[in-house]
Design an enzyme around this catalytic site. Structure first.
Site, short mmCIF file in Angstrom:
data_model
loop_
_atom_site.label_atom_id
_atom_site.label_comp_id
_atom_site.label_asym_id
_atom_site.label_seq_id
_atom_site.Cartn_x
_atom_site.Cartn_y
_atom_site.Cartn_z
N HIS A 100 1.07 -1.43 -0.02
CA HIS A 100 0.29 -0.06 -0.12
C HIS A 100 0.89 1.42 -0.05
CE1 HIS A 100 -3.14 2.21 1.50
NE2 HIS A 100 -3.56 1.82 0.80
N PHE A 101 1.69 1.61 -0.82
CA PHE A 101 1.50 1.16 -2.56
C PHE A 101 2.69 0.71 -2.06
CE2 PHE A 101 -2.06 3.93 -2.34
CZ PHE A 101 -4.09 2.93 -2.71
#
Length: 154
Positions: free
Chosen positions: A54-55
């Protein structure tokens, strides 16, 4: 009125919250006033397990985890309001509800989140709180959070 600061280090926090790595999201309590408010921090590092997905290219702390950390801060305030003693085994505060959650900016590795939670009311083991998460004095998230005190069988 006393000017004494009420603080909690991680050793003390572990006595109150059932959460453990990787889900313990409060590092320190800077100040609290039972029945009123609590100020806690979370140091966000690139080593957080959620950043793997993420991410990977642009790491951002998931908003639901900011809210979870805020809920953990409300749980600490609820416990400290109930008693100054460490809670007996099996007594927990569950995240029971959320209203008016707003996200205003992302939280990235290197940020330190300050959680400021205030008790609005408590009745029959249900606490209602207002919380803000701030980075560098800027509000990144705000919400009304409810938590419920429960005893579990062990």
């Amino acid at each position: 009125m006393s000017n004494q600061m009420n603080t909690m280090d991680i050793t003390e926090i572990l006595k109150y919250l059932p959460h453990r790595y990787p889900f313990l999201l409060i590092d320190r309590v800077l100040d609290f006033t039972p029945g009123e408010s609590l100020h806690a921090i979370k140091n966000v590092t690139i080593n957080e397990p959620f950043f793997q997905g993420h991410f990977p290219i642009q790491p951002v702390m998931p908003g639901v985890l900011i809210l979870e950390a805020m809920a953990q801060a409300t749980g600490l305030l609820a416990f400290k309001t109930m008693s100054d003693d460490v809670p007996p085994p099996g007594v927990l505060y569950y995240f029971a509800g959320i209203d008016n959650a707003r996200f205003r900016r992302v939280v990235e590795p290197g940020d330190q989140i300050h959680f400021e939670v205030k008790m609005i009311k408590e009745r029959r083991g249900i606490g209602v709180f207002y919380g803000e998460a701030k980075v560098d004095g800027e509000v990144v998230c705000s919400a009304e959070i409810m938590c419920a005190r429960r005893e579990i069988n062990q």
